[in-house]
Design a protein around this motif. Structure first.
Motif: not given
Length: 321
Positions: A58-60, A35-38, A62-65, A42-45
């Motif tokens: 993978e880019r997202l 859910l955190s990944g999704a 890294q941004r989430l981390a 969604l933020r990026a979309a």
């Protein structure tokens, strides 16, 4: 889903519907991680615009981390002064006569490097640290005001940026005026920079901004030209100055379109009795063009880059020795 929602609904004539979708189709250790990944997708979309689809990649990841690390470390960064406020001067059109400084939040994270101020503000709001972050910047700005005043530079204002979210949710007028009084700093030496979006909901911010203006604090509209300002907002009694967004200033000497836009903003400022700053001046050619068309104030790397307070004060000592 996006395609199905895009066409107009004949039974719904009040507007159009749309959707952004973020999804995570990989493997994770828990449903929470999925859910955190999704959610990050969604933020990026949403950041890309309307009716966008984005997969978690993978880019997202890294941004989430990075965001999680920022959330974990921000409180300590503020309490232990890992974050800093750097200052960039504002000059008259000649590029030499100092009239003010803008305080800019800086944090060099040990793992992720420089963290953008917008990211810091968003994380602070999410983690309940918005007021602490505001007070952190305000305390540093007041110390700079006190240092300038001690050097006989009471005519030099110091600006701090306040986000739309802080304006709407925090008692910024009470916080700022109380700290100015505690530090015995003249309100006239403080400038508050707000974005055009801050003025969209006039009812919620007008009382706060009016109180600050009546106390002597200058209110400026930052990044002017890329938001949603109207003549009605510019005519509010608390607005003293507008700062032309750097995207219109960059390469203005070679861009006829930017010359027309900036000239129009300058004329608007003169008509309404507002001072106008061109920010992001980087070349002598752009500076010469701005002087030619009558720009009042300038700011940018051509003159001086942002610097820590100690370096700024050493520069002032050299300037005034």
């Amino acid at each position: 889903m996006i395609e199905a929602l895009a066409p107009p609904f004949f039974s719904f004539d009040a507007g159009l519907l749309g959707a952004c979708v973020g999804f995570h189709a990989g493997r994770e250790e828990s449903v929470t991680a999925l859910l955190s990944g999704a959610d990050e997708a969604l933020r990026a979309a949403k950041a890309k615009g309307r009716n966008q689809l984005q997969a978690f990649d993978e880019r997202l990841r890294q941004r989430l981390a990075m965001r999680r690390d920022i959330e974990r470390d921000l409180r300590r960064a503020l309490s232990e002064k890992w974050a800093e406020v750097w200052y960039q001067p504002v000059f008259r059109a000649d590029g030499y006569t100092l009239v003010g400084f803008e305080g800019l939040l800086r944090w060099q994270h040990p793992q992720h490097g420089f963290i953008a101020p917008d990211e810091l503000i968003a994380v602070a709001a999410k983690t309940g640290l918005a007021e602490q972050l505001l007070r952190f910047v305000l305390d540093d700005v007041c110390q700079m005001i006190a240092a300038l005043r001690a050097r006989g530079l009471a005519h030099v204002r110091v600006a701090m940026n306040i986000s739309p979210r802080e304006i709407a949710r925090l008692p910024v007028d009470e916080i700022l005026l109380a700290e100015l009084a505690r530090m015995t700093c003249p309100a006239a030496m403080l400038e508050v920079e707000i974005t055009e979006e801050s003025l969209l909901d006039l009812a919620s911010v007008q009382t706060k901004l009016l109180r600050l203006a009546e106390a002597g604090v200058q209110i400026s509209i930052d990044d002017f030209g890329v938001g949603y300002s109207t003549l009605a907002t510019l005519r509010q009694p608390y607005v003293n100055k507008i700062k032309i967004d750097r995207s219109f200033v960059k390469d203005i000497a070679s861009s006829r379109d930017n010359q027309v836009l900036v000239t129009s903003i300058l004329q608007l400022g003169r008509t309404l009795g507002l001072r106008v700053v061109a920010e992001g001046v980087e070349t002598p050619q752009d500076h010469a063009l701005l002087k030619q068309i009558g720009c009042d104030l300038v700011q940018g790397y051509l003159f001086r880059t942002p610097a820590p307070p100690a370096e700024v004060l050493r520069w002032l000592a050299g300037e005034n020795s």
